[in-house]
Write a protein that holds these residues in place. Sequence first.
Motif, PDB file in Angstrom:
ATOM      1  N   ASP A 133       0.830  -1.216   0.000  1.00  0.00           N
ATOM      2  CA  ASP A 133       0.000   0.000   0.000  1.00  0.00           C
ATOM      3  C   ASP A 133       0.860   1.260   0.000  1.00  0.00           C
ATOM      4  OD1 ASP A 133      -2.303  -1.456  -0.063  1.00  0.00           O
ATOM      5  OD2 ASP A 133      -2.783  -1.233   2.064  1.00  0.00           O
ATOM      6  N   PHE A 134       1.950   1.236   0.759  1.00  0.00           N
ATOM      7  CA  PHE A 134       2.834   2.393   0.827  1.00  0.00           C
ATOM      8  C   PHE A 134       3.458   2.682  -0.529  1.00  0.00           C
ATOM      9  CE2 PHE A 134       7.154   4.099   1.358  1.00  0.00           C
ATOM     10  CZ  PHE A 134       6.873   5.292   1.997  1.00  0.00           C
ATOM     11  N   VAL A 135       3.945   1.644  -1.193  1.00  0.00           N
ATOM     12  CA  VAL A 135       4.593   1.810  -2.500  1.00  0.00           C
ATOM     13  C   VAL A 135       3.598   2.311  -3.535  1.00  0.00           C
ATOM     14  CG1 VAL A 135       5.634   0.537  -4.418  1.00  0.00           C
ATOM     15  CG2 VAL A 135       6.453   0.173  -2.093  1.00  0.00           C
ATOM     16  N   LYS A 136       2.394   1.769  -3.538  1.00  0.00           N
ATOM     17  CA  LYS A 136       1.371   2.224  -4.495  1.00  0.00           C
ATOM     18  C   LYS A 136       1.028   3.682  -4.270  1.00  0.00           C
ATOM     19  CE  LYS A 136      -0.787  -2.329  -5.121  1.00  0.00           C
ATOM     20  NZ  LYS A 136      -1.982  -3.158  -4.824  1.00  0.00           N
ATOM     21  N   ASP A 137       0.888   4.078  -3.010  1.00  0.00           N
ATOM     22  CA  ASP A 137       0.564   5.464  -2.704  1.00  0.00           C
ATOM     23  C   ASP A 137       1.736   6.387  -3.055  1.00  0.00           C
ATOM     24  OD1 ASP A 137      -1.354   7.379  -1.259  1.00  0.00           O
ATOM     25  OD2 ASP A 137       0.519   7.723  -0.180  1.00  0.00           O
ATOM     26  N   LEU A 138       2.948   5.940  -2.769  1.00  0.00           N
ATOM     27  CA  LEU A 138       4.146   6.750  -2.996  1.00  0.00           C
ATOM     28  C   LEU A 138       4.361   7.033  -4.475  1.00  0.00           C
ATOM     29  CD1 LEU A 138       6.781   7.978  -1.738  1.00  0.00           C
ATOM     30  CD2 LEU A 138       7.846   5.744  -2.186  1.00  0.00           C
ATOM     31  N   PHE A 139       4.195   6.006  -5.301  1.00  0.00           N
ATOM     32  CA  PHE A 139       4.571   6.128  -6.704  1.00  0.00           C
ATOM     33  C   PHE A 139       3.414   6.362  -7.668  1.00  0.00           C
ATOM     34  CE2 PHE A 139       8.207   3.367  -5.185  1.00  0.00           C
ATOM     35  CZ  PHE A 139       9.145   4.382  -5.233  1.00  0.00           C
ATOM     36  N   PHE A 140       2.193   6.020  -7.274  1.00  0.00           N
ATOM     37  CA  PHE A 140       1.101   6.062  -8.241  1.00  0.00           C
ATOM     38  C   PHE A 140      -0.097   6.908  -7.827  1.00  0.00           C
ATOM     39  CE2 PHE A 140       3.165   1.819  -8.758  1.00  0.00           C
ATOM     40  CZ  PHE A 140       3.748   2.064  -9.997  1.00  0.00           C
ATOM     41  N   ALA A 141      -0.071   7.518  -6.644  1.00  0.00           N
ATOM     42  CA  ALA A 141      -1.237   8.275  -6.170  1.00  0.00           C
ATOM     43  C   ALA A 141      -1.413   9.597  -6.910  1.00  0.00           C
ATOM     44  CB  ALA A 141      -1.126   8.525  -4.665  1.00  0.00           C
ATOM     45  N   THR A 142      -0.349  10.105  -7.521  1.00  0.00           N
ATOM     46  CA  THR A 142      -0.428  11.384  -8.232  1.00  0.00           C
ATOM     47  C   THR A 142       0.181  11.254  -9.617  1.00  0.00           C
ATOM     48  OG1 THR A 142       1.699  12.133  -7.331  1.00  0.00           O
ATOM     49  CG2 THR A 142      -0.290  12.722  -6.101  1.00  0.00           C
ATOM     50  N   GLU A 143      -0.283  12.109 -10.515  1.00  0.00           N
ATOM     51  CA  GLU A 143       0.276  12.146 -11.870  1.00  0.00           C
ATOM     52  C   GLU A 143       1.700  12.665 -11.841  1.00  0.00           C
ATOM     53  OE1 GLU A 143      -0.452  14.669 -16.009  1.00  0.00           O
ATOM     54  OE2 GLU A 143      -2.010  14.599 -14.476  1.00  0.00           O
ATOM     55  N   CYS A 266      15.926  -1.550  -5.524  1.00  0.00           N
ATOM     56  CA  CYS A 266      15.264  -0.234  -5.485  1.00  0.00           C
ATOM     57  C   CYS A 266      13.746  -0.378  -5.529  1.00  0.00           C
ATOM     58  CB  CYS A 266      15.749   0.607  -6.661  1.00  0.00           C
ATOM     59  SG  CYS A 266      14.809   2.121  -6.929  1.00  0.00           S
ATOM     60  N   GLU A 267      13.051   0.284  -4.600  1.00  0.00           N
ATOM     61  CA  GLU A 267      11.591   0.198  -4.567  1.00  0.00           C
ATOM     62  C   GLU A 267      10.949   0.734  -5.841  1.00  0.00           C
ATOM     63  OE1 GLU A 267      12.669   1.499  -1.297  1.00  0.00           O
ATOM     64  OE2 GLU A 267      12.152  -0.279  -0.138  1.00  0.00           O
ATOM     65  N   ALA A 268      11.516   1.829  -6.381  1.00  0.00           N
ATOM     66  CA  ALA A 268      10.943   2.419  -7.589  1.00  0.00           C
ATOM     67  C   ALA A 268      11.075   1.471  -8.780  1.00  0.00           C
ATOM     68  CB  ALA A 268      11.626   3.747  -7.901  1.00  0.00           C
ATOM     69  N   LEU A 269      12.255   0.889  -8.958  1.00  0.00           N
ATOM     70  CA  LEU A 269      12.461  -0.015 -10.089  1.00  0.00           C
ATOM     71  C   LEU A 269      11.709  -1.329  -9.894  1.00  0.00           C
ATOM     72  CD1 LEU A 269      16.253   0.622 -10.867  1.00  0.00           C
ATOM     73  CD2 LEU A 269      14.220   1.701 -11.870  1.00  0.00           C
TER      74      LEU A 269
END
Length: 442
Positions: A133-143, A266-269
């Motif tokens: 949930d944290f990763v989804k919110d961090l990377f995908f919650a905003t454009e 890396c969390e982003a990759l």
Amino acid sequence: MGHLTTKDAYKNLEERINWFTQGAPPSDTLYKILQVLYTEKEAKWVAKLPVRSFSLKKAAKIWGTTEAKAEKLLDHLCEKALLVDSWHNGERHFVMPPPMAGFIEFALMRTRGDIDQKYLSELYYQYMDVEEDFVKDLFFATETRLGRVYVQEPVLTNDKTNHILDYERASHIIDEAQFIGVGTCYCRHKAYHAGHPCEIDAPWDVCLTFDNVARSLAEHGEYTRLISKEEAMDVLERSYDSNLVQIGENVREQPAFICNCCGCCCEALQAARRFSPMQPVATTNYIPEISADRCVGCGKCAKVCPILAISIDETEVGQEGSGKKKKKAVVDKEICLGCGVCARNCARGAIELKRRPVQIITPVNSTHRFVLQAIEKGTLQNLIFDNQAFSNHRAMAAVFGTILKLPPLKQALASKQLKSIYLDKLLSMQGKRIVEDRPDKG
């Protein structure tokens, strides 16, 4: 500071963290993480602080104590990298860093004995890699993305080098920085302790921070080591040699960090791999093109691609039915980050980076990024108001100034979120000026 139970202290801290645009979804794991990073008293202190920059005088007033005692507490929090300090016109200010890039990473940017880093790494792995949930919110919650990729400059041909903009160069960021710090890679440190060591054995001492963040982390607890521009360029070269991807704060001016990232840690990759075709970070303005004549389908580019965006296909050559086939690398341009790692590893020079037909828009600075993300997430009011009180004029001016430069649609969203008569009047005045300045008016 009032009576609070232990649970209340950490719950209030969690709510404080989530008051900011970038938050941390509640869970039992997050509660345990906060218990490792903060004592109960520290949780109580920080939960009362503004999420924006504040002065020593402000902290003392909030805590109901003297400035001398408040400064001692603030120094202690800086030593634990739970706060970052700075100086403005001779006055010391403090700010609570967001979870990422912020206090979550800082805890593992050096070896320290005051917390159990193995236990913390296991909690981080559970929170980010399992619960997600944290990763989804961090990377995908905003454009508007938190981070952006830098192109590997050495792989650009001369004509492409002439067109690369300064802010697209990691070398330019290094050259412009007043302070540069290098610390331990949080991602590989976490993965090691969590029992998932880096698959490519990439170097750890390659996490770069800049300017005020670098200085504060170096002065308080040695989370980073201040280095010269030459040493920073060496970090960049070593990272290129290890096929690491450069990901920095998604701004044009004064980014706070550049991470040198591997696809396995890396969390982003990792998010790019798991949630493809969604992209967790802003891409570069480049895209690889593969020469059919030069490519022999060796597969090395596919092997080193950090997000698995390259595959090797077989196509029939010669006359139909001849049975002759040729292998060739194929790039999935929908998910490609444009980092250039593939081009660097092609011995035959079959991969060339070309400018994307549609250019990627990068926010000017951190305030611009915060405002865009807050509008997209519906939390703009949290940047203007804190503890239901007006912020200082300087902060409001910075936010309103950024809003006035946004496209009309985002301005309308901002006005709706704030329900501010003042902002509506500013936008109305700006629209009137635009009409009056039009050459075809009347």
